[in-house]
Design an enzyme around this catalytic site. Structure first.
Site, PDB file in Angstrom:
ATOM      1  N   CYS A   1       0.813  -1.230   0.000  1.00 51.10           N
ATOM      2  CA  CYS A   1       0.000   0.000   0.000  1.00 51.10           C
ATOM      3  C   CYS A   1       0.844   1.277   0.000  1.00 51.10           C
ATOM      4  CB  CYS A   1      -0.965  -0.003   1.180  1.00 51.10           C
ATOM      5  SG  CYS A   1      -2.125  -1.372   1.104  1.00 51.10           S
TER       6      CYS A   1
ATOM      7  N   HIS B   1      -3.352   7.378   1.835  1.00 48.44           N
ATOM      8  CA  HIS B   1      -3.734   6.026   1.425  1.00 48.44           C
ATOM      9  C   HIS B   1      -5.082   5.720   2.063  1.00 48.44           C
ATOM     10  CE1 HIS B   1      -3.998   1.852   0.736  1.00 48.44           C
ATOM     11  NE2 HIS B   1      -3.735   1.508   1.981  1.00 48.44           N
TER      12      HIS B   1
ATOM     13  N   ASN C   1     -10.117  -0.183  -0.323  1.00 46.92           N
ATOM     14  CA  ASN C   1      -8.656  -0.081  -0.281  1.00 46.92           C
ATOM     15  C   ASN C   1      -8.098  -0.671  -1.582  1.00 46.92           C
ATOM     16  OD1 ASN C   1      -5.913  -0.341   0.158  1.00 46.92           O
ATOM     17  ND2 ASN C   1      -6.114  -1.111   2.251  1.00 46.92           N
TER      18      ASN C   1
HETATM   19  C1  LIG Z   1     -10.336  -5.037   9.430  1.00 46.55           C
HETATM   20  C2  LIG Z   1     -11.008  -4.024  10.315  1.00 46.55           C
HETATM   21  C3  LIG Z   1     -12.040  -3.243   9.534  1.00 46.55           C
HETATM   22  C4  LIG Z   1     -11.753  -4.779  11.424  1.00 46.55           C
HETATM   23  O1  LIG Z   1     -12.367  -3.846  12.301  1.00 46.55           O
HETATM   24  P1  LIG Z   1     -12.179  -3.973  13.864  1.00 46.55           P
HETATM   25  O2  LIG Z   1     -12.970  -2.884  14.466  1.00 46.55           O
HETATM   26  O3  LIG Z   1     -10.707  -4.016  14.147  1.00 46.55           O
HETATM   27  O4  LIG Z   1     -12.882  -5.337  14.161  1.00 46.55           O
HETATM   28  P2  LIG Z   1     -12.289  -6.665  14.827  1.00 46.55           P
HETATM   29  O5  LIG Z   1     -11.373  -7.362  13.883  1.00 46.55           O
HETATM   30  O6  LIG Z   1     -11.757  -6.328  16.204  1.00 46.55           O
HETATM   31  O7  LIG Z   1     -13.596  -7.518  14.994  1.00 46.55           O
HETATM   32  C5  LIG Z   1     -14.667  -7.119  15.846  1.00 46.55           C
HETATM   33  C6  LIG Z   1     -15.811  -8.097  15.705  1.00 46.55           C
HETATM   34  O8  LIG Z   1     -16.437  -7.924  14.420  1.00 46.55           O
HETATM   35  C7  LIG Z   1     -16.508  -9.184  13.755  1.00 46.55           C
HETATM   36  N1  LIG Z   1     -16.383  -8.958  12.319  1.00 46.55           N
HETATM   37  C8  LIG Z   1     -15.257  -8.950  11.578  1.00 46.55           C
HETATM   38  N2  LIG Z   1     -15.559  -8.690  10.304  1.00 46.55           N
HETATM   39  C9  LIG Z   1     -16.882  -8.519  10.238  1.00 46.55           C
HETATM   40  C10 LIG Z   1     -17.768  -8.239   9.188  1.00 46.55           C
HETATM   41  N3  LIG Z   1     -17.364  -8.036   7.930  1.00 46.55           N
HETATM   42  N4  LIG Z   1     -19.085  -8.131   9.485  1.00 46.55           N
HETATM   43  C11 LIG Z   1     -19.544  -8.302  10.741  1.00 46.55           C
HETATM   44  N5  LIG Z   1     -18.750  -8.587  11.771  1.00 46.55           N
HETATM   45  C12 LIG Z   1     -17.424  -8.698  11.521  1.00 46.55           C
HETATM   46  C13 LIG Z   1     -15.375  -9.984  14.322  1.00 46.55           C
HETATM   47  O9  LIG Z   1     -15.609 -11.373  14.167  1.00 46.55           O
HETATM   48  C14 LIG Z   1     -15.383  -9.558  15.768  1.00 46.55           C
HETATM   49  O10 LIG Z   1     -16.402 -10.269  16.431  1.00 46.55           O
HETATM   50  P3  LIG Z   1     -16.217 -10.774  17.954  1.00 46.55           P
HETATM   51  O11 LIG Z   1     -16.059  -9.506  18.749  1.00 46.55           O
HETATM   52  O12 LIG Z   1     -17.474 -11.501  18.220  1.00 46.55           O
HETATM   53  O13 LIG Z   1     -14.974 -11.606  17.951  1.00 46.55           O
HETATM   54  C15 LIG Z   1     -10.001  -3.052  10.950  1.00 46.55           C
HETATM   55  O14 LIG Z   1      -9.238  -3.733  11.907  1.00 46.55           O
HETATM   56  C16 LIG Z   1      -9.058  -2.427   9.977  1.00 46.55           C
HETATM   57  O15 LIG Z   1      -9.448  -1.621   9.176  1.00 46.55           O
HETATM   58  N6  LIG Z   1      -7.764  -2.767  10.075  1.00 46.55           N
HETATM   59  C17 LIG Z   1      -6.677  -2.158   9.370  1.00 46.55           C
HETATM   60  C18 LIG Z   1      -6.853  -2.130   7.909  1.00 46.55           C
HETATM   61  C19 LIG Z   1      -5.635  -1.606   7.311  1.00 46.55           C
HETATM   62  O16 LIG Z   1      -5.218  -0.533   7.617  1.00 46.55           O
HETATM   63  N7  LIG Z   1      -5.046  -2.395   6.449  1.00 46.55           N
HETATM   64  C20 LIG Z   1      -3.764  -2.301   5.987  1.00 46.55           C
HETATM   65  C21 LIG Z   1      -3.154  -1.070   5.700  1.00 46.55           C
HETATM   66  S1  LIG Z   1      -3.011  -1.061   4.003  1.00 46.55           S
END
Ligand SMILES: CC(C)(COP(=O)(O)OP(=O)(O)OC[C@H]1O[C@@H](n2cnc3c(N)ncnc32)[C@H](O)[C@@H]1OP(=O)(O)O)[C@@H](O)C(=O)NCCC(=O)NCCS
Length: 314
Positions: free
Chosen positions: A113, A241, A271
């Protein structure tokens, strides 16, 4: 000293749109969850016969047209991508063939990225060294091809697209400074491991990557301003980004910047990895928000980890 300036921008998005509503039929998720956690509503997906080099070529043609240059003037092509058409040859050489630019050097860089920021850094240093005068820098990716559409925490994030700029040698300062970094110790937090059956897909520790991204981007903002003796208020636009709108909001807060000075495309593009910054840049240039003479801070964080920034007077 020879400076480099952005002479033109271009971008391309595939026609097919994958909305959050579509994803609701594919995995256990909701439009509301995706939008609240990421700011994404929809993303574009390349057609089965559409290659990364096709997206890159379309963006390049737009950038060439907007710069008002002749293809023959391009003396270096750099493509930032993680999803090349083939292991080799490079996407850059395919773009060279497709736009009809003959004989100039052409190569890909792989910084996930952060690839586009790496690309500007390399291009501006080639120009500064007198090795190039007119560089085509492209960010292009088709992450839909390395996405596991059964993994709900991951497949909601990615989209396909391409963005490009023409960076030209100039007496006026355009690129003010670039700052690029990497730390391979975090390899497995965000990676695409090789599998024997060839179905290699993105694996990410989402919330850990999120925290690292916010903290690291905070530091890159400080580093960029300090290197140029500039204040937060000197930045006209943040062109970040586009990974997650909450990461963008955190960087805007760090800069004491209101969100209307942040170019946000993640809602419509998802993304798109190396393509996201040049796609956002081209969007805001074409809709008239970004004007000549304004100072833009581009920044990115991605797999590796890699991260970096480019401070540019447009
Ligand atoms: C991936 C991302 C959106 C997940 O969001 P988050 O708030 O961190 O969520 P979590 O991974 O902690 O998951 C929270 C809950 O939602 C659930 N969940 C995950 N994806 C889900 C979806 N698409 N729909 C519904 N629930 C979902 C998980 O299972 C978890 O449930 P639990 O609490 O019962 O275990 C976020 O972490 C993110 O954007 N990360 C960085 C992305 C990034 O910058 N990427 C790389 C740089 S290029």
């Amino acid at each position: 000293m020879t400076h480099s300036r952005i002479a033109g921008t271009g971008s391309y998005l595939p026609t097919k749109i994958l909305s959050n509503k579509d994803l609701e039929t594919m995995v256990d998720t909701t439009d509301e969850w995706i939008f609240t956690r990421t700011g994404i509503r929809e993303r574009h997906i390349a057609a089965p016969d559409e290659l990364t080099s096709d997206l890159a070529t379309a963006a390049a043609k737009n950038a060439i047209e907007s710069a008002g240059i002749n293809v023959d003037e391009i003396d270096l092509i750099i493509v930032a991508t993680t999803t090349p058409d083939k292991i080799f040859p490079s996407v850059a050489t395919m773009v060279q063939k497709k736009i009809g630019a003959s004989n100039c050097p052409a190569f890909d860089i792989q910084a996930v990225c952060s690839g586009f920021v790496y690309g500007i850094s390399i291009a501006s240093n080639f120009i500064k060294a007198g090795a190039s005068k007119c560089v085509l820098v492209i960010g292009a990716d088709t992450f839909s091809r390395i996405t596991d559409y059964t993994d709900r925490s991951n497949c909601i994030l990615w989209g396909d697209g391409a963005g490009a700029i023409i960076l030209q040698a100039s007496q006026e300062q355009g690129v003010i400074s670039t700052h690029i970094h990497a730390d391979g110790n975090f390899e497995t937090m965000l990676h695409v491991p090789r599998k024997d059956n060839g179905t290699d897909t993105v694996m990410m520790e989402g919330s850990a990557v999120f925290r690292m991204a916010v903290n690291t981007l905070d530091q890159i903002v400080d580093e960029t301003l300090a290197a140029n003796n500039m204040q937060k208020s000197d930045i006209d636009w943040l062109v970040p980004h586009q990974a997650n709108v909450r990461i963008l909001q955190a960087t805007a807060k760090k800069l004491d910047m209101s969100m209307d000075k942040v170019v946000v495309t993640v809602d419509k593009h998802g993304n798109t990895s190396a393509a996201s910054i040049p796609l956002a840049l081209d969007t805001a240039v074409r809709d008239g928000r970004i004007k000549r003479g304004e100072v833009l801070l581009m920044e990115a964080f991605g797999g590796g980890f890699t991260w970096g920034s480019a401070l540019v007077r447009y």
